[in-house]
Every structure is written in C-alpha cells, then in structure tokens.
Design a protein around this motif. Structure first.
Motif, short mmCIF file in Angstrom:
data_model
loop_
_atom_site.label_atom_id
_atom_site.label_comp_id
_atom_site.label_asym_id
_atom_site.label_seq_id
_atom_site.Cartn_x
_atom_site.Cartn_y
_atom_site.Cartn_z
N ILE A 86 2.64 -5.52 -41.83
CA ILE A 86 2.00 -4.22 -41.99
C ILE A 86 1.73 -3.57 -40.63
N LEU A 87 1.24 -4.35 -39.68
CA LEU A 87 0.92 -3.80 -38.36
C LEU A 87 2.19 -3.42 -37.60
N ARG A 88 3.22 -4.25 -37.70
CA ARG A 88 4.48 -3.93 -37.01
C ARG A 88 5.11 -2.67 -37.58
N ALA A 89 5.01 -2.50 -38.88
CA ALA A 89 5.63 -1.34 -39.52
C ALA A 89 5.01 -0.03 -39.07
N SER A 90 3.73 -0.06 -38.70
CA SER A 90 3.05 1.18 -38.31
C SER A 90 2.69 1.20 -36.83
N ARG A 91 3.23 0.27 -36.05
CA ARG A 91 2.82 0.15 -34.65
C ARG A 91 3.12 1.40 -33.83
N LYS A 92 4.33 1.93 -33.94
CA LYS A 92 4.68 3.11 -33.16
C LYS A 92 3.81 4.30 -33.52
N ARG A 93 3.55 4.45 -34.82
CA ARG A 93 2.71 5.56 -35.28
C ARG A 93 1.27 5.38 -34.78
N ASP A 94 0.80 4.17 -34.79
CA ASP A 94 -0.56 3.91 -34.32
C ASP A 94 -0.69 4.18 -32.83
N LEU A 95 0.32 3.78 -32.07
CA LEU A 95 0.28 4.02 -30.63
C LEU A 95 0.31 5.51 -30.33
N ALA A 96 1.06 6.26 -31.11
CA ALA A 96 1.15 7.70 -30.88
C ALA A 96 -0.14 8.43 -31.26
N ARG A 97 -0.80 7.95 -32.28
CA ARG A 97 -1.98 8.64 -32.78
C ARG A 97 -3.27 8.20 -32.11
N GLU A 98 -3.31 7.00 -31.60
CA GLU A 98 -4.57 6.45 -31.11
C GLU A 98 -4.67 6.62 -29.61
N ASP A 99 -5.37 7.63 -29.18
CA ASP A 99 -5.56 7.89 -27.75
C ASP A 99 -6.40 6.79 -27.16
N ALA A 100 -5.86 6.16 -26.11
CA ALA A 100 -6.56 5.12 -25.38
C ALA A 100 -6.99 3.97 -26.29
N GLY A 101 -6.32 3.80 -27.42
CA GLY A 101 -6.63 2.68 -28.29
C GLY A 101 -8.05 2.73 -28.81
N ASP A 102 -8.53 3.88 -29.23
CA ASP A 102 -9.93 4.04 -29.65
C ASP A 102 -10.14 3.48 -31.05
N LEU A 103 -10.77 2.35 -31.18
CA LEU A 103 -11.04 1.72 -32.47
C LEU A 103 -11.95 2.58 -33.32
N SER A 104 -12.93 3.20 -32.70
CA SER A 104 -13.86 4.05 -33.45
C SER A 104 -13.12 5.21 -34.12
N ALA A 105 -12.20 5.84 -33.37
CA ALA A 105 -11.45 6.96 -33.94
C ALA A 105 -10.60 6.51 -35.11
N ALA A 106 -10.03 5.30 -35.00
CA ALA A 106 -9.19 4.80 -36.08
C ALA A 106 -9.99 4.59 -37.35
N ILE A 107 -11.18 4.05 -37.21
CA ILE A 107 -12.01 3.81 -38.39
C ILE A 107 -12.51 5.12 -38.97
N ALA A 108 -12.81 6.08 -38.12
CA ALA A 108 -13.23 7.39 -38.62
C ALA A 108 -12.12 8.03 -39.44
N LYS A 109 -10.85 7.87 -38.98
CA LYS A 109 -9.74 8.42 -39.74
C LYS A 109 -9.57 7.67 -41.07
#
Length: 516
Positions: free
Chosen positions: A360-383
C-alpha cells in the motif's frame, strides 16, 4: 441530512462508545495485577498445568468466582462514589453471584445439562457503578437535613439498606440477565472456535483499536470469557485477539522502510515503544494517515489468530500492557511449546501486516512525496480527517477550553492564556500507557527550558477533575476531555511520543508564568 450533521452524529456516537469503553477499562485495569496473579496460580497448579497441585488449586475457583468480581465491583463503585460507593457496590455483586449459581444449580438438577457456573464479571461491572450511583443520589436527598449527632447513624444505615436492596436486585434481575448474555456471547465465541472462524474477530477488533473503541470489547467481553476458559483449560486464545503486538509492529516497520517524511523518521522509535513497551496507541496515527492501511492490520491480526488456532496456543492471563514481554510471560506459564506457538503467531501477524502495508505504501509513495511538503505528518493526518468528512482540528492548534468549538491558534503559533499554567495533564483512555510517555517527554522539555514548579501528570480521561490548567490528548479523544473540563486549555496531538506542539506548550507555559 448534511455531511456535517452526519459527521457530528458519527463523532458523537464514537465519543459515547469511547466513554463506555474507558469506564469499563477503569474498572478492569486496576485489577489486572490480581488477574495476572490468578493466571499464574491457575496455569501452574491446575490438573493440566506443569506442576499440578490439588491443594493449591483449591484457590483457583474461589478467586475467580468471588474475589475478582467483588474487586471489580468495588473499583467501579469507587469510581462513582469513592469509598462509600465501593462498599455498596462490592456487597451488591454478591447477590448476582449467588443468584446466578442458584439458577445454574436448578437447571442442572432438572437434568437439562451440566452447565458451569457463570463468573459474574459483567454483573460486577453493572452492579458496582449502579449501586454507587443510587447511594450517591440518595445521599443528595438528605444532604444538610440530618440533625446534628445523627449523621453517622444515617450514613451507616442508609448504606447498609442500599447494599441490601441492590443485592436483591442482583439476585433476582441482574443474575438471570447476565447468565443469558454470557450464554449467547459464549455460544457465539464457541461457534467461531468450533468452525475455525475466530479470525473473523480481527475485522472488528483491529479497526476498533485504531479509533480507540477497543476497550468495550476487550474488557467487557474478551477478559471475562478468557478468564473463564483459563479456569478449565489453563489458557485462552481470547487474550491474544487484541493484545498481539504483531500487527502494530508490522505497520511501523513498513513505515520505517517505505514511509515518507516525519512518519518514516519516527516509525522506528515508535516500533520499539509499541513492541517492547506495549503502548499500542503509538501506531494509531500512522494507520489514520492512510485508512487503507487498516486492511493490513486486519489481515495481520487475522493471521495471528489463525496461527494460534492451528497450534492450540493461548495465554494464561491477560497481557497488560500488550508488550511482547508480557505476552511471552503469560504464554510461557502454559509451557515451552505454547510459548513457541504464541511467539510464532506474533511473527506471522507482523510479517503479514508488513507485507500488505508495504504494498500500500509503495503504491502511493510518489504521490505522497509530491503532496507532503517537508514530510509533514500533521498535514497528512489533517488531510485524512478531511477525507473522512469529519471536522478537522489541526494538530498544531492550541484550543482555548472555554470556547464552544475551541479557538485555534495560528499554525506554528501559540494560544494566549490569561492565567498561569501550573498543572498540565496528559489524558488517554486508561491513563497508563501513551499518556505516561507524553508526560515524561514534556517534563524533560520543561526541565531543559529551566521551567520549574509545574506539575505534569498522566490520568485517564474519566478522572479529569476540573483542576487542570492545560490538557494534552490524542486528537480523537479531545472532545471527551472537553466534556470533563471546558475551562482548561486543550492541546490535540497525533502522537504522544514526539509531537512538535510540545515546544509550543513549553513556550506557552513559560509566557503564562512570566506574567505573574
């Protein structure tokens, strides 16, 4: 119904279930040492144990049948009305115990089958708090109306009469109800075991854990049923349905290798805390970042249960906390072969969860890297929260407790408080695991900042008493904390271990006390 209304009702129902589970946990958790002691005694000395001893084994029955329910009822009564509630609650459950035994004896005497006695754990969790609540309400009726010199007489006799009446209620009403409940639930679990479908329980338990809804299942159903099984078989697989640390370990290892940003950086430390310390809450935020990961947890949990079913392995008592060490001790008490089987179930659960989560993580890795500025965990959970249609309270917000919906600070900023902050409380479901870890982290930060005289403690949400100045909770539990204390400043975090908001709390505490 609008999306907002639906989300509100869903959140309200979730909070209600969480509160119910927390209350059950508050009755069971303080008595876990007694359950562990009983589990050791049972595993070692009953007929099927490694050291069978008929004399010592005579303690097994009375402890589970009388002592443990009375302790649980007393604890529940104390939670509602302190010592006075504990006394009437402990006495009341005896009515349910004896009433249940009498019903079972009559059924067996009529030749309808050799039914075993029901251990009145559920009756204790009903009658303990109920008797205490009745006592509390009656005391309010004559509070301040008793003549001087008669207070002790009224207090003693009123408590005695309430205890007597509640024991009658337990005897005639609660006993048959609990007998029926245990018959239905026990039959359902037995059917799942007999048909080899017990692994299906993971489809309920694993999602429930992530949303802090597991205590009602674990303490309300699995612990009573598992304890009953141990009394006859020496071990129970039911203790491993929720406590197996394998799924959480597998998820965190997947983030360690295939995650992005802050999630990947913090996952190894969280894995150690979850696996060795038994604090399962630390992996919940990682699952909530990407809800599809719950599939990995479910499949991992189901694989662990299936492994234990195939090998016939289980625990001698509840593993609390769900640490690999606690699991190993309870498994080892049953025998070396059992220990090997249980450890194998942990490995299988971790491996399956890791493999599915990695895909699951590998399948969305590129998309996550593109969307997550500076790897912000808080922003990911908010989304993630926004995608669920649930009101999102940004994890960097400090909310002023008196506001109806909370007044959020600007991201990266701090709230302004009018009173000095002297008491900080970390609150979680049981008040023992993740909150204790967070309190320790903040104490160290305050010490390094040179701020002294601040009380930092951890408690269960149900035990918040309104004296707190600042309360730190997981984001999913903040709504409940506000119901307990709407005066305090509330801080919502996604991870008790390493929230960036702790630095803001230190600043806030320093500023609030500098204005004295």
């Amino acid at each position: 119904m609008t999306t907002t209304q639906a989300a509100s009702k869903s959140g309200g129902a979730r909070v209600a279930v969480q509160k119910f589970g927390t209350f059950l946990s508050g009755m069971i958790m303080p008595n876990i040492p007694a359950l562990i002691a009983w589990g050791i005694l049972t595993a070692l000395f009953i007929e099927v144990g490694p050291f069978p001893n008929a004399d010592l084994a005579t303690m097994v029955g009375p402890i589970i049948h009388y002592l443990l329910p009375i302790m649980i009822a007393g604890t529940g009564g104390r939670m509602v009305y302190e010592t006075r509630g504990a006394v009437v609650g402990a006495f009341a459950v005896m009515g349910a115990i004896v009433g249940s035994d009498l019903l079972i004896d009559r059924i067996n005497a009529e030749g309808e089958g050799g039914l075993g006695y029901v251990h009145m754990f559920i009756g204790a969790m009903i009658l303990g708090p109920l008797a205490a609540w009745v006592m509390k309400q009656l005391d309010k009726l004559w509070d301040g109306k008793v003549r001087a010199g008669f207070e002790m007489l009224v207090n003693m006799f009123s408590a005695g009469i309430v205890a007597f009446l509640m024991a009658l209620l337990g005897f005639y009403l609660i006993a048959p109800i609990v007998n029926w409940i245990m018959s239905v639930v026990g039959g359902a679990v037995g059917w799942l075991v007999d048909t080899g479908l017990l692994w299906l329980a993971s489809f309920l338990i694993e999602p429930a854990k992530v949303f802090f809804l597991n205590n009602a299942i674990n303490h309300g159903v699995l612990t009573p049923l598992g304890t009953t099984e141990v009394a006859t078989d020496g071990s129970s697989i039911l203790f491993l349905l929720e406590a197996n640390p394998g799924p959480g370990l597998g998820l965190l290892l997947a983030f360690s290798f295939f995650g992005v940003g802050a999630a990947r950086a913090t996952a190894p430390g969280a894995a150690i805390i979850q696996f060795a310390g038994g604090i399962h809450e630390v992996y919940f935020p990682y699952a909530l970042m990407k809800p599809t990961l719950i599939i990995a947890l479910v499949l991992g949990g189901a694989s662990g249960v299936a492994t234990n079913m195939l090998l016939g392995t289980g625990l001698a008592g509840p593993a609390a906390p769900g640490s690999i060490f606690a699991v190993a001790v309870q498994a080892g008490l049953v025998g070396i072969g059992n220990l090997v089987g249980v450890l194998l179930s942990v490995v299988v659960a971790a491996a399956v969860t890791f493999l599915v989560a990695a895909v699951i993580l590998r399948a969305s890795r590129k998309r996550d890297l593109a969307r997550e500025d500076a790897g912000d965990l808080s922003a990911a959970i908010a989304k993630t929260e926004a995608a669920k249609g649930k009101k999102s309270e940004h994890l960097s917000n400090l909310a002023a407790g008196g506001a109806a919906a909370g007044t959020a600070a600007d991201a990266g900023g701090t709230a302004v408080v009018s009173e000095p902050i002297r008491k900080i409380v970390f609150a979680c479901d049981a008040g023992m695991g993740s909150s204790a870890m967070g309190a320790s982290v903040l104490r160290n930060k305050l010490k390094k900042a040179g701020i002294e005289g601040i009380e930092v403690k951890n408690v269960a949400i149900a035990n918040l008493d309104g004296s707190e100045d600042l309360i730190v909770t997981h984001q999913d539990l903040t709504a409940r904390a506000r119901l307990q204390n709407d005066r305090a400043t509330h801080v919502s975090v996604e991870n008790f271990m390493n929230s960036p908001k702790y630095d803001d709390v230190v600043t806030l505490v320093g500023d609030s006390n500098a204005t004295e």
